[in-house]
Design a protein around this motif. Structure first.
Motif, PDB file in Angstrom:
ATOM      1  N   ALA A  52       0.831  -1.206   0.000  1.00 32.97           N
ATOM      2  CA  ALA A  52       0.000   0.000   0.000  1.00 32.97           C
ATOM      3  C   ALA A  52       0.864   1.254   0.000  1.00 32.97           C
ATOM      4  O   ALA A  52       0.560   2.244  -0.680  1.00 32.97           O
ATOM      5  CB  ALA A  52      -0.929   0.004   1.208  1.00 32.97           C
ATOM      6  N   ALA A  53       1.957   1.223   0.751  1.00 35.19           N
ATOM      7  CA  ALA A  53       2.849   2.388   0.800  1.00 35.19           C
ATOM      8  C   ALA A  53       3.460   2.653  -0.573  1.00 35.19           C
ATOM      9  O   ALA A  53       3.532   3.804  -1.018  1.00 35.19           O
ATOM     10  CB  ALA A  53       3.939   2.160   1.839  1.00 35.19           C
ATOM     11  N   LYS A  54       3.893   1.591  -1.260  1.00 40.76           N
ATOM     12  CA  LYS A  54       4.554   1.752  -2.553  1.00 40.76           C
ATOM     13  C   LYS A  54       3.590   2.160  -3.655  1.00 40.76           C
ATOM     14  O   LYS A  54       3.936   2.968  -4.519  1.00 40.76           O
ATOM     15  CB  LYS A  54       5.257   0.449  -2.951  1.00 40.76           C
ATOM     16  N   THR A  55       2.388   1.598  -3.649  1.00 38.23           N
ATOM     17  CA  THR A  55       1.483   1.784  -4.783  1.00 38.23           C
ATOM     18  C   THR A  55       0.441   2.878  -4.574  1.00 38.23           C
ATOM     19  O   THR A  55      -0.127   3.367  -5.553  1.00 38.23           O
ATOM     20  CB  THR A  55       0.755   0.464  -5.115  1.00 38.23           C
ATOM     21  N   ILE A  56       0.177   3.262  -3.319  1.00 35.67           N
ATOM     22  CA  ILE A  56      -0.882   4.242  -3.052  1.00 35.67           C
ATOM     23  C   ILE A  56      -0.378   5.443  -2.251  1.00 35.67           C
ATOM     24  O   ILE A  56      -0.529   6.594  -2.666  1.00 35.67           O
ATOM     25  CB  ILE A  56      -2.070   3.584  -2.309  1.00 35.67           C
TER      26      ILE A  56
ATOM     27  N   ILE B   1      -9.150   3.451  -0.259  1.00 32.50           N
ATOM     28  CA  ILE B   1      -8.107   4.230  -0.913  1.00 32.50           C
ATOM     29  C   ILE B   1      -7.524   3.527  -2.148  1.00 32.50           C
ATOM     30  O   ILE B   1      -6.602   4.062  -2.771  1.00 32.50           O
ATOM     31  CB  ILE B   1      -6.975   4.604   0.071  1.00 32.50           C
ATOM     32  N   GLY B   2      -8.042   2.372  -2.489  1.00 30.30           N
ATOM     33  CA  GLY B   2      -7.501   1.681  -3.656  1.00 30.30           C
ATOM     34  C   GLY B   2      -8.429   0.606  -4.179  1.00 30.30           C
ATOM     35  O   GLY B   2      -9.365   0.186  -3.485  1.00 30.30           O
ATOM     36  N   PRO B   3      -8.185   0.140  -5.409  1.00 23.95           N
ATOM     37  CA  PRO B   3      -9.011  -0.914  -6.010  1.00 23.95           C
ATOM     38  C   PRO B   3      -8.700  -2.275  -5.392  1.00 23.95           C
ATOM     39  O   PRO B   3      -7.750  -2.414  -4.615  1.00 23.95           O
ATOM     40  CB  PRO B   3      -8.583  -0.883  -7.477  1.00 23.95           C
ATOM     41  N   ASP B   4      -9.525  -3.264  -5.752  1.00 18.93           N
ATOM     42  CA  ASP B   4      -9.203  -4.632  -5.354  1.00 18.93           C
ATOM     43  C   ASP B   4      -7.834  -5.002  -5.925  1.00 18.93           C
ATOM     44  O   ASP B   4      -7.384  -4.441  -6.935  1.00 18.93           O
ATOM     45  CB  ASP B   4     -10.267  -5.604  -5.853  1.00 18.93           C
TER      46      ASP B   4
ATOM     47  N   LYS C 193      -8.500   9.245  -1.117  1.00 20.83           N
ATOM     48  CA  LYS C 193      -9.810   8.607  -1.348  1.00 20.83           C
ATOM     49  C   LYS C 193      -9.900   8.032  -2.760  1.00 20.83           C
ATOM     50  O   LYS C 193      -9.600   8.706  -3.750  1.00 20.83           O
ATOM     51  CB  LYS C 193     -10.919   9.630  -1.129  1.00 20.83           C
ATOM     52  N   TYR C 194     -10.293   6.785  -2.843  1.00 20.64           N
ATOM     53  CA  TYR C 194     -10.383   6.070  -4.118  1.00 20.64           C
ATOM     54  C   TYR C 194     -11.646   6.477  -4.860  1.00 20.64           C
ATOM     55  O   TYR C 194     -12.744   6.420  -4.299  1.00 20.64           O
ATOM     56  CB  TYR C 194     -10.375   4.562  -3.859  1.00 20.64           C
ATOM     57  N   ASN C 195     -11.487   6.853  -6.128  1.00 19.82           N
ATOM     58  CA  ASN C 195     -12.645   7.296  -6.899  1.00 19.82           C
ATOM     59  C   ASN C 195     -13.179   6.239  -7.859  1.00 19.82           C
ATOM     60  O   ASN C 195     -14.095   6.508  -8.641  1.00 19.82           O
ATOM     61  CB  ASN C 195     -12.306   8.583  -7.674  1.00 19.82           C
ATOM     62  N   GLY C 196     -12.595   5.053  -7.822  1.00 22.63           N
ATOM     63  CA  GLY C 196     -13.125   3.952  -8.619  1.00 22.63           C
ATOM     64  C   GLY C 196     -12.687   3.920 -10.065  1.00 22.63           C
ATOM     65  O   GLY C 196     -13.180   3.106 -10.833  1.00 22.63           O
TER      66      GLY C 196
END
Length: 199
Positions: free
Chosen positions: A4-8, A60-63, A194-197
């Motif tokens: 999560a830290a690296k990608t988001i 905060i992120g997709p599946d 915040k993930y917007n999809g």
């Protein structure tokens, strides 16, 4: 977690910190289930799922597509598993969960339903980059986010197996205590994460 830290988280910091030089952000990687209140953290990131009623969760992120991979060297000696049942004949390179000292369970599909499987293996590591290196070196099968192994697959250093038995993991969420935050800096952090999809 480090994925999560690296990608988001770090990509989001490019926007937040450049726009707001007055804001400082501390990111700590810890696979144990830290109590954000007792440890005085503002928030934590975990995979989606049920949390206590006193916590707020913001996606905060997709599946996350997952992959089971091994090196050509490993498969030449151990064979290629074609069913979940065949995994019992294989060595796994597992991710260590510090709070329990045990291996992370692999989420797989068996008989049309998702199951959590405890894999056996000689290597237990607490870092996905090390797990990737160990898989390339032929120590066993690794269960990792697909985006972390895609390059090695394209370079033929790793091969993916059991793809249809490997469901996506629920996306990452930012968790924080209800009513705990009213500060502008934290609100800005939530807005940028915040993930917007659309990804």
């Amino acid at each position: 977690v480090e994925h999560a830290a690296k990608t988001i988280l770090l990509p989001a910091m490019r926007t937040l910190l450049k726009s707001h030089p007055e804001i400082d952000v501390q990111i700590l990687i810890d696979y144990s289930l830290t109590d954000v209140v007792s440890e005085s953290f503002d928030a934590s990131v975990r995979l989606g799922g049920a949390m206590g009623k006193d916590m707020i969760a913001v996606r905060i992120g997709p599946d996350i597509p997952m992959a089971i991979v091994g090196s050509p060297e490993y498969f030449s000696g151990q064979g290629v598993p074609t069913t979940v049942a065949h995994l019992s004949d294989h060595q796994a390179i597992n991710l260590c969960i510090p709070s329990s000292g045990t291996a992370n369970l692999w989420r797989l599909m068996r008989g049309g339903r998702e199951v959590k499987v405890r894999m056996e293996g000689q290597l237990l590591l607490n870092n996905i980059d090390l797990i990737l290196v160990a898989a390339i070196d032929g120590h066993g099968l690794a269960y990792l986010p697909y985006d972390q192994v895609q390059h090695a697959i394209e370079e033929k250093k790793l091969a993916r197996v059991l793809e249809k038995f490997t469901p996506d993991l629920p996306g990452y969420h930012l968790y924080y205590p209800h009513g705990h935050h009213a500060g502008t800096a934290f609100s800005l952090l939530i807005d940028v994460l915040k993930y917007n999809g659309t990804a």
